[in-house]
Motif scaffolding. Structure first.
Motif, PDB file in Angstrom:
ATOM      1  N   ALA A  58       0.864  -1.196   0.000  1.00  0.00           N
ATOM      2  CA  ALA A  58       0.000   0.000   0.000  1.00  0.00           C
ATOM      3  C   ALA A  58       0.895   1.239   0.000  1.00  0.00           C
ATOM      4  O   ALA A  58       1.432   1.641   1.036  1.00  0.00           O
ATOM      5  N   LYS A  60       0.429   4.272  -0.035  1.00  0.00           N
ATOM      6  CA  LYS A  60       0.077   5.406   0.825  1.00  0.00           C
ATOM      7  C   LYS A  60       0.838   5.392   2.155  1.00  0.00           C
ATOM      8  O   LYS A  60       1.049   6.426   2.755  1.00  0.00           O
ATOM      9  N   ASP A  79      -0.519  -1.254  -4.271  1.00  0.00           N
ATOM     10  CA  ASP A  79      -1.895  -0.783  -4.165  1.00  0.00           C
ATOM     11  C   ASP A  79      -1.804   0.728  -4.158  1.00  0.00           C
ATOM     12  O   ASP A  79      -1.152   1.305  -3.285  1.00  0.00           O
ATOM     13  N   ARG A 149     -15.125  -3.392  -5.001  1.00  0.00           N
ATOM     14  CA  ARG A 149     -14.817  -3.438  -3.568  1.00  0.00           C
ATOM     15  C   ARG A 149     -16.132  -3.594  -2.802  1.00  0.00           C
ATOM     16  O   ARG A 149     -17.002  -2.714  -2.875  1.00  0.00           O
ATOM     17  N   HIS A 199     -11.307  -4.189   1.859  1.00  0.00           N
ATOM     18  CA  HIS A 199     -10.268  -3.737   2.811  1.00  0.00           C
ATOM     19  C   HIS A 199     -11.022  -3.216   4.019  1.00  0.00           C
ATOM     20  O   HIS A 199     -11.778  -2.255   3.907  1.00  0.00           O
ATOM     21  N   SER A 202      -7.345  -0.637   9.258  1.00  0.00           N
ATOM     22  CA  SER A 202      -5.903  -0.645   9.478  1.00  0.00           C
ATOM     23  C   SER A 202      -5.595  -0.903  10.955  1.00  0.00           C
ATOM     24  O   SER A 202      -6.468  -0.756  11.809  1.00  0.00           O
ATOM     25  N   GLY A 239      -4.098  -4.067   6.346  1.00  0.00           N
ATOM     26  CA  GLY A 239      -4.653  -3.914   7.687  1.00  0.00           C
ATOM     27  C   GLY A 239      -3.892  -4.571   8.818  1.00  0.00           C
ATOM     28  O   GLY A 239      -4.188  -4.302   9.989  1.00  0.00           O
ATOM     29  N   GLU A 274      -2.737  -6.238   0.586  1.00  0.00           N
ATOM     30  CA  GLU A 274      -2.265  -4.855   0.423  1.00  0.00           C
ATOM     31  C   GLU A 274      -1.672  -4.317   1.730  1.00  0.00           C
ATOM     32  O   GLU A 274      -2.172  -3.343   2.300  1.00  0.00           O
ATOM     33  N   PRO A 275      -0.614  -4.933   2.236  1.00  0.00           N
ATOM     34  CA  PRO A 275      -0.065  -4.426   3.503  1.00  0.00           C
ATOM     35  C   PRO A 275       0.704  -3.120   3.304  1.00  0.00           C
ATOM     36  O   PRO A 275       1.410  -2.952   2.312  1.00  0.00           O
ATOM     37  N   GLY A 276       0.551  -2.213   4.226  1.00  0.00           N
ATOM     38  CA  GLY A 276       1.314  -0.966   4.198  1.00  0.00           C
ATOM     39  C   GLY A 276       2.109  -0.866   5.485  1.00  0.00           C
ATOM     40  O   GLY A 276       3.334  -1.073   5.523  1.00  0.00           O
ATOM     41  N   ARG A 277       1.374  -0.640   6.572  1.00  0.00           N
ATOM     42  CA  ARG A 277       1.990  -0.469   7.891  1.00  0.00           C
ATOM     43  C   ARG A 277       2.946  -1.603   8.243  1.00  0.00           C
ATOM     44  O   ARG A 277       4.043  -1.370   8.743  1.00  0.00           O
ATOM     45  N   TYR A 375       2.720   6.025   7.405  1.00  0.00           N
ATOM     46  CA  TYR A 375       1.821   7.158   7.646  1.00  0.00           C
ATOM     47  C   TYR A 375       2.514   8.252   8.464  1.00  0.00           C
ATOM     48  O   TYR A 375       1.884   8.943   9.270  1.00  0.00           O
TER      49      TYR A 375
HETATM   50  C1  LIG Z   1      -7.499   0.139   0.242  1.00  0.00           C
HETATM   51  C2  LIG Z   1      -6.394   0.046   1.220  1.00  0.00           C
HETATM   52  N1  LIG Z   1      -5.522  -0.964   1.108  1.00  0.00           N
HETATM   53  C3  LIG Z   1      -4.486  -1.111   1.966  1.00  0.00           C
HETATM   54  C4  LIG Z   1      -4.285  -0.207   2.993  1.00  0.00           C
HETATM   55  C5  LIG Z   1      -3.112  -0.414   3.894  1.00  0.00           C
HETATM   56  O1  LIG Z   1      -3.478  -0.650   5.181  1.00  0.00           O
HETATM   57  P1  LIG Z   1      -2.353  -1.033   6.259  1.00  0.00           P
HETATM   58  O2  LIG Z   1      -1.313  -0.003   6.203  1.00  0.00           O
HETATM   59  O3  LIG Z   1      -3.085  -1.055   7.532  1.00  0.00           O
HETATM   60  O4  LIG Z   1      -1.848  -2.378   5.883  1.00  0.00           O
HETATM   61  C6  LIG Z   1      -5.172   0.854   3.157  1.00  0.00           C
HETATM   62  C7  LIG Z   1      -4.997   1.790   4.267  1.00  0.00           C
HETATM   63  O5  LIG Z   1      -5.874   2.263   4.893  1.00  0.00           O
HETATM   64  C8  LIG Z   1      -6.253   0.999   2.241  1.00  0.00           C
HETATM   65  O6  LIG Z   1      -7.110   2.014   2.337  1.00  0.00           O
END
Ligand SMILES: Cc1ncc(COP(=O)(O)O)c(C=O)c1O
Length: 422
Positions: A58, A60, A79, A149, A199, A202, A239, A274-277, A375
């Motif tokens: 992810a 973001k 993602d 989604r 999704h 988080s 998440g 879609e892991p980010g954190r 983040y």
């Molecule tokens: C659509 C989607 N995918 C993936 C993520 C990544 O989430 P996380 O960082 O908790 O893994 C987010 C974050 O909110 C999201 O909105």
């Protein structure tokens, strides 16, 4: 945080003493460990060996080009939620066929570009978005790969502001609405139905929401197949949470990866996560310097040079991050509790309350905020006319400024004064 460790009371990032970096780069700055990012990615990737699982990072969470490049080289997908993120991912070498495009507000221009790139899938979040994607794909005569989604109406996430899978949240559509969209998509020669997406939120630290939502997506998929709609991909979102505290909490990583593996083996579909954190949070710290100390009858404050514009999570989500010293002079009888606050003119500019630090710390000493790789920098702003701060990446005994400080003049240049004011 294995790659941020004290050695002889001095904080090291991999093989470099952080105080050495402070001599070369002015605080505040974000500092990342490449090894930690790669270790986190590998932890997941190794578990999925032999399974058809795509780890679509992810973007973001942390969109720095160098970090994306590190992950691209490992085979990560992405993602993305804007064309800005997509173009970063592409430039970092993540191929379009590993990119999924999420988000409730994709613009026509963003959709057009994504269609042209032939990305792995659009994660469609409304009926209207679906119609626009169909129209633009038709105009371009390029087939767009789509997933809808679904909003499973499941509560998850460490804070209401990071829960995304409830009916009251703006994300996704209900299963009933999704079925209708899939049925109309079936008739379009310009849409290729490839998947279902979800999704739920988080910073999830329990298995129950994952288990429930995975069940829902699988059940939904079967319903689609009854309607002769074939699904190749199940995108189960991100998440997976991390432990921000110093207390031990139950680690669900193994259970989570087993759940993903199970669904992959059972359904024989491509599973997208879609892991980010999880990939970047514990790979970053924010290094800051003490500007002033002051106290009143109620509180002892330490004012540092990093503010809520640099790191907004505590103000936005009540996020708790530990603040520690770069150099320990640990004599526990000399410890005191301080509120660590930034220089921004907002009461909310508090990094943490009651940080236990040595009494003797003084103006000019360096502190760091733990686990800010996700983040952190990605959510920073120029509030109070402060330029975005540097980001520094360490690998073994090397460090590199992967983003320079934005100078005040840099953003002043973007502003123009109309002639009628001059
Ligand atoms: C659509 C989607 N995918 C993936 C993520 C990544 O989430 P996380 O960082 O908790 O893994 C987010 C974050 O909110 C999201 O909105």
């Amino acid at each position: 945080m294995n790659n941020f460790e004290y050695k002889r009371k001095i904080l090291f990032c991999e093989n470099i003493a952080v105080e050495e970096i402070c001599k070369k780069i002015k605080t505040p700055f974000y500092l990342y460990s490449s090894k930690q990012i790669l270790d986190n990615f590998d932890l997941l990737a190794k578990k999925f060996k032999g399974c058809n699982v795509l780890i679509a990072y992810a973007v973001k969470a942390n969109s720095n080009k160098s970090i994306l490049k590190l992950l691209a080289k490992k085979g990560a997908g992405a993602d993305v939620v804007s064309y800005g993120e997509m173009s970063r991912a592409l430039k970092a070498g993540i191929p379009p066929n590993k990119i999924v495009f999420s988000g409730v507000g994709k613009t026509d221009l963003e959709i057009s570009r994504a269609i042209e790139h032939k990305i792995l899938q659009f994660n469609i979040e409304s009926q209207q978005e679906f119609l626009i994607i169909e129209q633009l794909a038709r105009e371009k005569k390029i087939k767009a790969n789509i997933a809808i989604r679904i909003n499973p109406d499941i509560e998850a996430g460490g804070h209401p502001k990071i829960s995304t899978g409830k009916k009251t949240d703006k994300f996704g559509v209900s299963s009933d609405e999704a079925i209708k969209i899939y049925i109309s998509a079936k008739n379009s020669p310009y849409l290729n139905i490839v998947g279902v997406d979800m999704h739920i939120g988080s910073q999830i630290l329990q298995m129950k929401p994952f288990k429930n939502s995975f069940k829902k997506i699988e059940k939904f998929c079967k319903e689609l197949e009854k309607n002769k709609i074939k699904i190749k991909h199940l995108d189960v979102g991100g998440g997976l949470g991390i432990n921000y505290s110093s207390k031990k909490i139950k680690d669900i990583t193994k259970e989570y990866t087993n759940l993903v593996k199970d669904i992959s083996l059972r359904t024989k579909k491509k599973i997208i996560i879609e892991p980010g954190r999880f990939i970047v949070a514990n790979a970053g710290i924010l290094v800051t310097k003490i500007l002033y100390k002051k106290s009143n009858e109620e509180k002892k404050f330490i004012i540092v040079d990093a503010g809520m514009n640099d790191f907004i999570r505590p103000a936005l989500y009540d996020a708790k991050h530990l603040v520690k010293q770069i150099k320990l002079n640990k004599d526990k009888y000399k410890e005191e509790y301080f509120d660590i606050v930034g220089p921004i003119c907002e009461t909310a500019d508090v990094i943490t309350e009651n940080a236990k630090l040595n009494k003797s710390i003084e103006r000019g000493d360096f502190l760091f905020i733990e686990k800010v790789g996700a983040y952190g920098s990605a959510m920073s702003s120029t509030y109070n006319s402060r330029g975005l701060i540097p980001e520094v990446l360490v690998s073994k005994n090397m460090f590199f400024e992967i983003r320079k400080k934005m100078k005040e003049d840099d953003f002043l240049k973007l502003e123009k004064v109309p002639s009628w004011i001059k």
